[in-house]
Design an enzyme around this catalytic site. Structure first.
Site, PDB file in Angstrom:
ATOM      1  CD  GLU A 168      25.107  -7.298   9.256  1.00  0.00           C
ATOM      2  OE1 GLU A 168      25.661  -7.977   8.252  1.00  0.00           O
ATOM      3  OE2 GLU A 168      24.162  -7.563  10.059  1.00  0.00           O
ATOM      4  CB  SER A 451     -33.914   7.039 -14.728  1.00  0.00           C
ATOM      5  OG  SER A 451     -34.978   6.278 -15.027  1.00  0.00           O
TER       6      SER A 451
END
Lengths: 769, 172
Positions: A168, A451
């Site tokens: 780079e 329930s």
């Protein structure tokens, strides 16, 4: 005139420079990066006797970034190898809030599905247990959805910096921000190619572009970039600029999350810390900077390898590595960690965890401070929960056309699992698809309990008050038609089968989930006392003090229900919900700790009696299909279906895990089925995956509980010639006061004990004489 | 149905009769002799199923860390041991000891409840259960309630509980 124009131009340039300098100083002087906080799972613990297939050992290692090797000889860090009946694993070092786990070479001898022996391969020492590093559950991203793991220049291997500079910006250490030679070279290359093929940007220019500028390609923007690069170089050290670059550079995509910086890239591509990278891995990271997605080794390993080899050659040409290192690195195939998208369903857990954190940890903190949050989530169970919910609901939609999606209305569900002893959340799936709906039906939705509320009534009846308990497990309940006057008119509860069953054993009333018998028991206990019991066990939602509360006329969350049943499983000790252990700032250490805490709210004996009742529900009652699914071992639970069958519940527990499943629609729409056909299969599937079908341990029976054989039809103590008998459990002093055959009347719920047993037997005996 | 009820004068005789009957015809569970020495967790490392053994080894690592003064690490290891086996009573006992003497005594007493429920039938843990409870009650400002427990611990294990404390090494 020329002088004036020169002054004006100079002034404009100076003003621009001052403005840009201010922009640069503001950014570099403040927080450079916003780092999302990460949430990590509970670690996996390996030990002799563990079923390595059930925990998915190899998949787990691959998710953690370990790679397989052909042989254990000289096994490198982060590798594992199979040899005969052994697995060798060179575990990496990892940090933990309270201790650092060093790297360790582990040798596991396998016998069938089990780890037979675990040793430190270097020392030969036999180990009782070994930890693997926690897995990433997810992170709190900001709007940019970027993730990065910050590194400092001193922490990364020099070959990583060399690889990046080689490809780079090879003159990074000597230029002042702009490399004129490189610009010239790029210009010539582009003229020859007849278009822009090469950029002449230095690392500093790339950093400036990412930090301050748009991707626009224009002369003006390029000039601005060069000017700012010169300012950055003039103001800051090379090392600081390089460090900022290493942490900023975009290096790929993990789903919707952008991978930034070499630290995060090392985790993403190799499952390791940047400091542990080796030369070919460093070269690969440098290679993909040019086009992270086009050159991704996950997408096209061959293309990535070619580019990597080019970087290696550049490194050799620039004298950064020698020929031997080049040959060795080029000989390495491109091997990357398994691509594991963050488990999307765990987002519900992340949201729940965030709600449990103190206010200080708001979104602004969590999305920027880079905290590490060590959670309680068991990712294996989390995956099992998500799978069970998704696949079973899909199956139900296929099997029952009435459950198929209608417009926006789609069958929904949630599953939450806790460790009852510690209150730790092990799995949480708040809905079928987080992307479509972030509403967590486990922690945020209050739904009619039906329930699943009934065990609170039985707990209140069985708990010894000042005058002893209202009922024992030998009691008979009245299931004949019932009418209760209420301000809204008479209330007449009905059973699911529309029948009444007369006097029935208390066990049967719960096992068959009879509404009438339970409503009557609720009246005998007193509705305020039932509500108080539910509160004690952990229900926080408002509870209406009406007769129908006894059969679940209350809207509650699955999380509350899980905690209440965890209290039964935990012998009457109510755990505090715990979603994390530690919150750690990588620089400042532990910020927050959530200890295990709980309180006793019910005596252990009563809790055991309720557990025993709920075991009956699974063994003989409405949840008996669980046994048919092959689940072996101690399991207790309760089905629940709300009015008009809009909500299906199953809450169940083993000695080590409690889980709640809710299934229904977000809008009022009937399921048309009982919970045993809807919620129960999801729970059963989850538990089978979680335990392998064999549940470990036993429910703890307190020593004071007495075990007596009784006649199941009358509840009397079974003497030698009693025709039927079964074992039953009693709190001290509550044994039945009658015997079988023929020593008294059946025990009714309104007269559970009467005179003591000796008196009753003797009185009846005298009477017969 | 008419029922004959015994008078108060008859009942003692009847009760004696039944007691005698019970004595000759019933054999209750044999009483466990009081153990000589309180439990040492290192001696239990090989007992129980695979999960219990692993959990126990992690508890021992925790006690090692505790001995070296690394409380946070010890606490974390005790919690890890519960991850493997949440019903390991000795993990709860070690956690209770640590909280009572080095952390939050209220929380330590809660952990002790958990250990006690799991260890109810284990005589060898009785001295530690009593001693840690006594020390915890003393630490939360209830010396009157603490003393009988500490006395019991001293009587059961004078060598370990003479000073009213239990070190990690003494539990290990």
């Amino acid at each position: 005139m020329l002088l004036v124009a020169g002054f004006a131009g100079g002034f404009a340039v100076a003003r621009t420079v001052v403005r840009l300098d201010q922009v640069v100083r503001e950014r570099f002087g403040g927080r450079l990066f916003r780092v999302p906080s990460r949430v990590l799972s509970a670690p996996i613990i390996l030990y002799p006797g563990l079923d390595w297939k059930q925990i998915g050992l190899e998949q787990t290692l691959q998710r953690l970034g370990y790679r397989d090797s052909p042989s254990p000889e000289g096994l490198a860090l982060g590798r594992y190898a199979w040899k005969g009946g052994e697995v060798w694993l060179h575990r990496r070092a990892f940090d933990h809030p309270t201790r650092a786990e060093p790297a360790r070479l582990l040798r596991m001898r396998l016998a069938g599905r089990l780890i037979e022996e675990l040793r430190d391969a270097d020392t030969g020492q036999e180990l009782g247990a070994a930890f693997l590093e926690p897995e990433l559950v997810g992170a709190y991203y900001g709007s940019d959805h970027e993730q990065r793991e910050l590194v400092s220049v001193g922490d990364v291997p020099p070959h990583l910096v060399d690889a990046i500079l080689a490809v780079e910006d090879q003159r990074f250490l000597s230029h002042r921000g702009v490399d004129l030679r490189r610009i010239g070279g790029a210009l010539i290359a582009n003229l020859r190619a007849g278009g822009i093929r090469e950029g002449g940007s230095t690392l500093t220019q790339q950093l400036v572009k990412n930090f301050f500028l748009t991707p626009e390609r224009s002369f003006q923007r390029k000039l601005q970039e060069a000017l700012m690069a010169l300012i950055v170089e003039a103001r800051y050290e090379k090392a600081a600029i390089l460090e900022a670059y290493l942490n900023e550079i975009y290096l790929g995509q993990r789903g919707s999350t952008a991978v930034h910086g070499v630290g995060e890239a090392a985790r993403f591509y190799f499952g390791k810390s940047a400091r542990d990278l080796v030369v070919p891995e460093s070269a690969l990271i440098a290679a993909i900077i040019k086009s992270p997605n086009g050159l991704s080794p996950h997408a096209d390993p061959e293309r990535a390898r070619k580019r990597r080899d080019l970087v290696l050659v550049l490194m050799r040409d620039q004298g950064r590595i020698d020929e031997v290192a080049l040959a060795a690195a080029q000989a390495e195939p491109v091997r990357v960690a398994q691509l594991t998208p963050e488990p999307r369903e765990a987002r519900f857990f992340l949201d729940a965890l965030q709600r449990q954190l103190p206010d200080f940890y708001g979104s602004a903190t969590l999305t920027t401070e880079g905290l590490q949050i060590y959670s309680t989530l068991d990712l294996r169970l989390q995956r099992a929960a998500a799978r069970a919910l998704s696949e079973e609901l899909g199956r139900l939609e296929q099997a029952y056309p009435r459950l198929a999606p209608k417009g926006e209305s789609r069958l929904e569900g949630c599953l939450i699992a806790l460790r009852p002893q510690t209150g730790e959340v092990l799995a949480l799936v708040g809905g079928r698809d987080y992307a479509k709906s972030q509403f967590d039906r486990c922690t945020q939705a209050r739904r009619p309990a039906g329930s699943v509320f009934k065990p609170f009534v039985y707990a209140a009846a069985l708990e010894p008050g000042a005058a002893g308990p209202l009922a024992t497990l030998a009691a008979q309940l009245d299931d004949s038609p019932l009418e209760i006057g209420t301000p809204a008119g008479p209330w007449r509860p009905k059973n699911f089968d529309r029948e009444n069953h007369g006097w029935i054993p208390l066990r049967e009333a719960l096992e068959r989930s009879y509404n009438v018998a339970t409503a009557r028991l609720g009246q005998q206990v007193g509705i305020p006392r039932v509500a108080e019991m539910a509160r004690r066990l952990g229900i926080e939602s408002p509870l209406p003090l009406v007769p129908s509360l006894a059969i679940g006329a209350a809207d509650i969350t699955p999380l509350e229900l899980a905690r209440a049943y965890a209290t039964f499983a935990n012998g009457g000790i109510r755990p505090h919900i715990r979603t994390f252990e530690d919150v750690v700032d990588p620089n400042a250490g532990t910020l927050e700790r959530q200890p295990i805490s709980f309180e006793r709210v019910l005596d252990g004996g009563t809790a055991y009696l309720v557990t025993s009742l709920l075991e009956g529900v699974v063994d003989r009652g409405t949840a008996s299909s669980l046994r048919a699914q092959g689940l072996v071992g101690p399991v207790a639970g309760k089905t629940g279906t709300s009015n008009e069958e809009r909500d299906a519940w199953f809450v169940g527990y083993t000695p080590e895990i409690v889980a709640v499943v809710w299934v229904g629609f977000d809008e009022p729409r009937s399921l048309g089925l009982a919970s045993s056909g809807i919620a129960l299969p999801v729970w059963g599937r989850f538990l089978r995956d979680a335990t392998g079908g064999q549940v470990r341990g036993a429910f703890l029976r307190p020593p004071e509980i007495e075990e007596i054989e009784i006649d199941p039809t009358s509840g009397a103590v079974a003497l030698a010639d009693c025709p039927a008998r079964r074992l039953e459990y009693f709190l001290p002093g509550t044994e039945p006061a009658i015997t079988c055959p023929g020593w008294g009347e059946p025990v009714r719920s309104d007269d559970p004990a009467g005179p003591n047993l000796l008196e009753r037997i003797f009185d009846t005996w005298l009477e017969r004489l | 149905m008419a029922r004959t009820t015994l008078t108060g004068r008859q009942r003692p005789f009847v009760a004696l009769f039944f007691l005698a009957f019970a004595a000759v015809s019933c054999r209750g569970p044999a009483l466990r002799p009081p153990s000589g020495e309180p439990v040492r967790l290192s001696r239990l490392a090989g007992s129980g199923d695979a999960a219990r053994r692993a959990s126990q080894r992690i508890v021992l690592s925790g006690l090692d860390a505790d001995q070296r003064g690394r409380s946070a690490e010890a606490s974390s290891l005790y919690e890890r041991s519960l991850q493997v086996d949440p019903t390991n009573p000795y993990a709860w006992l070690a956690l209770a000891r640590q909280e009572v003497f080095e952390g939050d005594p209220d929380r330590g007493l809660a952990h002790l409840d958990k250990a006690e429920a799991l260890l109810a039938a284990d005589d060898t843990a009785a001295a530690h259960l009593a001693g840690i409870r006594g020390a915890g009650l003393r630490a939360v400002g209830q010396p009157g309630m603490a003393e009988p427990f500490l006395r019991e611990a001293r009587e059961r294990a004078p060598a370990l509980w003479a000073d009213g404390k239990l070190d990690a090494a003494e539990l290990r």
